[in-house]
Design a protein around this motif. Sequence first.
Motif, PDB file in Angstrom:
ATOM      1  N   LEU B   6       0.828  -1.222   0.000  1.00 18.51           N
ATOM      2  CA  LEU B   6       0.000   0.000   0.000  1.00 18.51           C
ATOM      3  C   LEU B   6       0.858   1.266   0.000  1.00 18.51           C
ATOM      4  O   LEU B   6       0.581   2.234  -0.724  1.00 18.51           O
ATOM      5  CB  LEU B   6      -0.935  -0.012   1.217  1.00 18.51           C
ATOM      6  CG  LEU B   6      -1.837   1.213   1.387  1.00 18.51           C
ATOM      7  CD1 LEU B   6      -2.770   1.393   0.211  1.00 18.51           C
ATOM      8  CD2 LEU B   6      -2.620   1.120   2.675  1.00 18.51           C
ATOM      9  N   MET B   7       1.910   1.200   0.818  1.00 24.19           N
ATOM     10  CA  MET B   7       2.771   2.364   0.960  1.00 24.19           C
ATOM     11  C   MET B   7       3.343   2.831  -0.373  1.00 24.19           C
ATOM     12  O   MET B   7       3.378   4.026  -0.652  1.00 24.19           O
ATOM     13  CB  MET B   7       3.899   2.028   1.944  1.00 24.19           C
ATOM     14  CG  MET B   7       4.721   3.221   2.360  1.00 24.19           C
ATOM     15  SD  MET B   7       3.712   4.459   3.193  1.00 24.19           S
ATOM     16  CE  MET B   7       3.762   3.785   4.841  1.00 24.19           C
ATOM     17  N   VAL B  21      -0.022  19.523  -8.774  1.00 26.03           N
ATOM     18  CA  VAL B  21      -0.108  20.825  -8.113  1.00 26.03           C
ATOM     19  C   VAL B  21       0.988  21.734  -8.628  1.00 26.03           C
ATOM     20  O   VAL B  21       0.759  22.928  -8.905  1.00 26.03           O
ATOM     21  CB  VAL B  21      -0.033  20.652  -6.591  1.00 26.03           C
ATOM     22  CG1 VAL B  21       0.112  21.993  -5.908  1.00 26.03           C
ATOM     23  CG2 VAL B  21      -1.268  19.936  -6.078  1.00 26.03           C
ATOM     24  N   MET B  24       0.080  23.057 -11.935  1.00 25.54           N
ATOM     25  CA  MET B  24      -0.952  24.102 -11.813  1.00 25.54           C
ATOM     26  C   MET B  24      -0.349  25.427 -11.348  1.00 25.54           C
ATOM     27  O   MET B  24      -0.772  26.498 -11.760  1.00 25.54           O
ATOM     28  CB  MET B  24      -2.035  23.669 -10.822  1.00 25.54           C
ATOM     29  CG  MET B  24      -3.013  22.660 -11.392  1.00 25.54           C
ATOM     30  SD  MET B  24      -4.504  22.591 -10.423  1.00 25.54           S
ATOM     31  CE  MET B  24      -3.958  21.640  -9.052  1.00 25.54           C
ATOM     32  N   MET B  25       0.635  25.311 -10.452  1.00 22.19           N
ATOM     33  CA  MET B  25       1.227  26.531  -9.911  1.00 22.19           C
ATOM     34  C   MET B  25       2.159  27.223 -10.910  1.00 22.19           C
ATOM     35  O   MET B  25       2.269  28.439 -10.926  1.00 22.19           O
ATOM     36  CB  MET B  25       2.009  26.211  -8.625  1.00 22.19           C
ATOM     37  CG  MET B  25       1.106  26.000  -7.443  1.00 22.19           C
ATOM     38  SD  MET B  25       1.978  25.978  -5.889  1.00 22.19           S
ATOM     39  CE  MET B  25       3.054  24.604  -6.096  1.00 22.19           C
ATOM     40  N   ARG B  28       1.483  28.840 -17.144  1.00 31.23           N
ATOM     41  CA  ARG B  28       0.647  30.000 -17.434  1.00 31.23           C
ATOM     42  C   ARG B  28      -0.349  29.675 -18.526  1.00 31.23           C
ATOM     43  O   ARG B  28      -1.351  30.344 -18.675  1.00 31.23           O
ATOM     44  CB  ARG B  28       1.511  31.176 -17.873  1.00 31.23           C
ATOM     45  CG  ARG B  28       2.480  31.568 -16.761  1.00 31.23           C
ATOM     46  CD  ARG B  28       2.951  32.948 -16.981  1.00 31.23           C
ATOM     47  NE  ARG B  28       3.642  33.067 -18.233  1.00 31.23           N
ATOM     48  CZ  ARG B  28       4.248  34.183 -18.631  1.00 31.23           C
ATOM     49  NH1 ARG B  28       4.227  35.248 -17.855  1.00 31.23           N
ATOM     50  NH2 ARG B  28       4.857  34.252 -19.801  1.00 31.23           N
ATOM     51  N   ILE B  33      -2.522  23.972 -17.215  1.00 24.90           N
ATOM     52  CA  ILE B  33      -3.170  23.864 -15.898  1.00 24.90           C
ATOM     53  C   ILE B  33      -4.169  22.731 -15.902  1.00 24.90           C
ATOM     54  O   ILE B  33      -4.261  21.950 -14.952  1.00 24.90           O
ATOM     55  CB  ILE B  33      -3.841  25.188 -15.540  1.00 24.90           C
ATOM     56  CG1 ILE B  33      -2.770  26.250 -15.275  1.00 24.90           C
ATOM     57  CG2 ILE B  33      -4.717  25.037 -14.306  1.00 24.90           C
ATOM     58  CD1 ILE B  33      -3.270  27.628 -15.130  1.00 24.90           C
ATOM     59  N   VAL B  96      -3.217  32.462 -18.490  1.00 20.63           N
ATOM     60  CA  VAL B  96      -4.148  32.765 -17.387  1.00 20.63           C
ATOM     61  C   VAL B  96      -3.719  33.995 -16.600  1.00 20.63           C
ATOM     62  O   VAL B  96      -4.523  34.641 -15.947  1.00 20.63           O
ATOM     63  CB  VAL B  96      -4.339  31.567 -16.436  1.00 20.63           C
ATOM     64  CG1 VAL B  96      -5.139  30.489 -17.108  1.00 20.63           C
ATOM     65  CG2 VAL B  96      -3.007  31.060 -15.934  1.00 20.63           C
ATOM     66  N   ASP B  97      -2.445  34.366 -16.666  1.00 21.19           N
ATOM     67  CA  ASP B  97      -2.013  35.562 -15.933  1.00 21.19           C
ATOM     68  C   ASP B  97      -2.599  36.832 -16.531  1.00 21.19           C
ATOM     69  O   ASP B  97      -2.726  37.851 -15.856  1.00 21.19           O
ATOM     70  CB  ASP B  97      -0.480  35.665 -15.953  1.00 21.19           C
ATOM     71  CG  ASP B  97       0.137  34.696 -14.963  1.00 21.19           C
ATOM     72  OD1 ASP B  97      -0.665  33.948 -14.348  1.00 21.19           O
ATOM     73  OD2 ASP B  97       1.360  34.692 -14.818  1.00 21.19           O
ATOM     74  N   GLY B  99      -5.650  36.944 -17.617  1.00 23.13           N
ATOM     75  CA  GLY B  99      -7.083  36.998 -17.241  1.00 23.13           C
ATOM     76  C   GLY B  99      -7.235  37.325 -15.765  1.00 23.13           C
ATOM     77  O   GLY B  99      -7.728  36.514 -14.999  1.00 23.13           O
ATOM     78  N   ASP B 100      -6.774  38.509 -15.385  1.00 20.46           N
ATOM     79  CA  ASP B 100      -6.832  38.844 -13.948  1.00 20.46           C
ATOM     80  C   ASP B 100      -7.742  40.059 -13.701  1.00 20.46           C
ATOM     81  O   ASP B 100      -7.468  40.901 -12.861  1.00 20.46           O
ATOM     82  CB  ASP B 100      -5.428  39.107 -13.419  1.00 20.46           C
ATOM     83  CG  ASP B 100      -4.758  40.249 -14.160  1.00 20.46           C
ATOM     84  OD1 ASP B 100      -5.339  40.706 -15.171  1.00 20.46           O
ATOM     85  OD2 ASP B 100      -3.685  40.694 -13.723  1.00 20.46           O
ATOM     86  N   LEU B 102     -10.452  40.266 -12.248  1.00 19.04           N
ATOM     87  CA  LEU B 102     -11.119  40.305 -10.933  1.00 19.04           C
ATOM     88  C   LEU B 102     -10.116  40.406  -9.790  1.00 19.04           C
ATOM     89  O   LEU B 102     -10.475  40.130  -8.649  1.00 19.04           O
ATOM     90  CB  LEU B 102     -11.984  39.066 -10.745  1.00 19.04           C
ATOM     91  CG  LEU B 102     -13.248  39.008 -11.608  1.00 19.04           C
ATOM     92  CD1 LEU B 102     -13.971  37.692 -11.375  1.00 19.04           C
ATOM     93  CD2 LEU B 102     -14.169  40.157 -11.257  1.00 19.04           C
ATOM     94  N   HIS B 103      -8.888  40.785 -10.109  1.00 21.52           N
ATOM     95  CA  HIS B 103      -7.925  40.855  -8.988  1.00 21.52           C
ATOM     96  C   HIS B 103      -8.309  41.967  -8.022  1.00 21.52           C
ATOM     97  O   HIS B 103      -8.977  42.940  -8.364  1.00 21.52           O
ATOM     98  CB  HIS B 103      -6.508  41.073  -9.532  1.00 21.52           C
ATOM     99  CG  HIS B 103      -6.239  42.458 -10.019  1.00 21.52           C
ATOM    100  ND1 HIS B 103      -5.698  43.411  -9.215  1.00 21.52           N
ATOM    101  CD2 HIS B 103      -6.434  43.026 -11.216  1.00 21.52           C
ATOM    102  CE1 HIS B 103      -5.582  44.532  -9.899  1.00 21.52           C
ATOM    103  NE2 HIS B 103      -6.032  44.315 -11.140  1.00 21.52           N
ATOM    104  N   GLY B 104      -7.857  41.817  -6.770  1.00 23.43           N
ATOM    105  CA  GLY B 104      -8.288  42.743  -5.715  1.00 23.43           C
ATOM    106  C   GLY B 104      -7.596  44.087  -5.786  1.00 23.43           C
ATOM    107  O   GLY B 104      -6.659  44.286  -6.530  1.00 23.43           O
TER     108      GLY B 104
END
Lengths: 782, 104
Positions: B6-7, B21, B24-25, B28, B33, B96-97, B99-100, B102-104
Amino acid sequence: MSNYETYLLAGVAIPFVSFLILMLFGPRLGKPLAGWVAVAAMATCCVLATLTMVGWLGEVENGTAAEMTAAAKDNQFYWADLGTVPINIGVNLDSLTVIMFFMVTFIATWIFVFSVGYMAGHSDEVGGQSKYHRFFCYLSLFGFSMLGLIISSNLLFLFIFWELVGLCSYLLIGFYFDKKYASNAAMKAFITNRVGDFGFIFGLMMVYFFLGTLDLDGAAAEFSRQYASNTGVFDPAFTINIFGWKVSGAMLATLMGVGLFCGAMGKSAQFPLQVWLPDAMAGPTPVSALIHAATMVAAGVYLVARVFRLLTPEAQMFIAGVGCITLTAMALIAIVQTDIKKCLAYSTLSQLGYMIFGLGVGAWIAALFHLMTHAFFKAMMFLGSGQVIEGCHHEQDMRKMGGLIRKMPVTGITFLIGVLAIAGFGIPNAHLGLGGYFSKDEILAVAWDRAGIGGEGHGHHGDHGGHGDDGHGGDHALAGTTGFTLVAGAGGSHGGDHGGDSSEEKGSGALKLMFWCALITAYVTPFYMMRCWWMTFMGKPRDQHVHDHAHESPLMFLPLVILAIFTVVSSYALFRPLIADAAPALTDAVLVTSYDGHAYDAEHAKGALIKLEAAHDWLFWGVGWSWLIMFIVAIVIYRGGLDFAAKIKSAFSPIATLLEKKYYFDEIYDFLLVRGCRLIASISAFWDTYIVDWIVASFTSKVTERFSVFAGRGVDANIVDGVFNGMAVTSFDLSNFFRSPHTGRIRNYVLFTAGAAAVAILLILVFDQMSGTQVVLTSAGG
Amino acid sequence: MLTIGLMHYLILSAAIFCCGVFVMMTKRNAIGILIGVELVLNSVNINFIAFDRYSLVPGFDGQITALFVIVLAAAEAAVAVAICMNLYKNINTIDVDRGDALHG
């Protein structure tokens, strides 16, 4: 709540609804429609009033009317407490209310119809905007207030409606407010009424203070109780110290009655507050007919009739005196008037004086009967004068009229009926005549008896306690528990203070003088009325232009004809029985005496009323034919035009000038009051300009300036603004900090999520380790 | 002799998950992604099947769940590709960078 109460309340509410409709939608309804809305509302009220009256006549017939009055009295709506005194609103359902209600709604309906015709021919624009709807709006408000006044069972509500009718009067006199004379007349009416109402308020306060209730019946009952038991205001020990002047309770009771009467003096334009009524003729003629002849000015008489039970003999004498001065002085002025409306206005004043005088001498029924008959014929004559003025191209001067009967036959004939009615046309002792004949005859009969012209030996001239002995004993025995026995009982204990005074007054010089004044005026009235009619309708046309122009309009003469018919047929048969029915309850006073001056059928004299027969025999010769004599005199003088009259006038020029100047009342008031007010105003202006302004300018303004500099620059800019700016900056910085993770980049979000998950797992492991359980990763399968 | 237990599966799964991951990180490109997401989902599938195989309770629950995940992944891919197309339509790139909005 009986049907009658519902009808009466609906009758009060409907004109108010019409007022609201006209106020809100009047301009959109436009020229004739707005008027017809008011007519429809008033006609509905009139139908309700007629239903009420017809039903009520049945109740009176069946003897159930008194129960209904009592039931209406119990069915009151609690409104508020005034101190500890509860104020209840209720309908005063009795014969007087019913007949007054009918009179007002009936006359108002026809005057509204007349107004539609009258206003059709009048320009009603001020500054390009039509005031047409406003006229009917005010008329509807007046209908509401007047009817409310009639049904109020509470003096406070009566007073509220009293003020409302005053307001309507003001608004309608000043209807042509763009004309200086009209707005001045409106102000004069309003201010003069304020003077009277000031006294009324004093009277109300005294009723509240001494009798502890403002309910009309409650106050009357309390008044009787206090008198009978020597308590309250009638406590012999009760005195009030006013600036070192000791006033006894009995004196205060008199002042209470006089105070209430002051209101009537203002509204009914009694001497010395009579000055406003002639000027009020500046209003449109239908207003003069409705408010200043038939209804509102009669409200004063109605008020005195309602508070009759609260009067003392002294107050009653005061009322009689005021009425007598008014009726005589105003009738004399009417002789020299040349303006047709002014002539009618002085005649109204004189007739109102008759009513007040009638109440003063105790002719309660006769005074109210005269109110009714007068309302019909005077309204009709005013409408007739409106028709004449309208037909003659806004000419009001009778010297320019003459011979109009050929051009305006209906107006002329109806006007003549009015003249006959006010002159007292009738065949003495034949029970035949117009309403004015009976009502005036009754007032004079009572005055004759009170004045003791017929000699002291006459039946009931002793003290009232002795009534059981005279010929009227049988009548009074029916009402053994009414006020009369109370007077008899209490009269002894009060001695000369109250009890005996009515007998002392009998035949006093003042009353004798008053009677003769009223009698002579009964001769003056037919003269000036016939003069007015003859100058207008008979003789040769004196101004060809006016004569050529004259015409009648049907919408306007229909009301004239209807009112004329009522003047002729219904007054004696309809009005008097109902008033006489209301009389026993409303004149059941402890202190004042009231008489049924009706000599023709004795069964009407019941309860607290004394009937007179000898008086009528005397008056048969004394005044019965006055109308005929004075008609002939007037016709002789004015038959050949105005020349003969002018000769007479120049022979008596000082008197004529005095009368034309209305005894210089306007000048005296102008000098004393208007100038006085202006003097006070200019002193105040000086004080204000030079002293108050100086203090304000040199001291207060400097202090204020300094303080505002400190407050503005120091406190406001630094502290107050600092706090708010600080809050704003802090929240801006905070939000800037919190927005920094929100980069909008997916990679960052994934990083945060993954990092957060890693941290979470790490924490779980650490906590498990610390709590001793171990996460054992074993390979289950081996 | 080394027994695959299993290990091992779990370590493999964790490695693939981390790869996913990481992709995804770092990527771009939106499609990149999406590939990272697929890797993560598949690492989960491995886990399901491994636990199913080595579970004390016999059955096929884990395998069936893995099938569900595969179906879901297909649907998710369809949605993601549609998003990519819209992204391209609006900003002419699938970086994707960019498409920002909606950034704060």
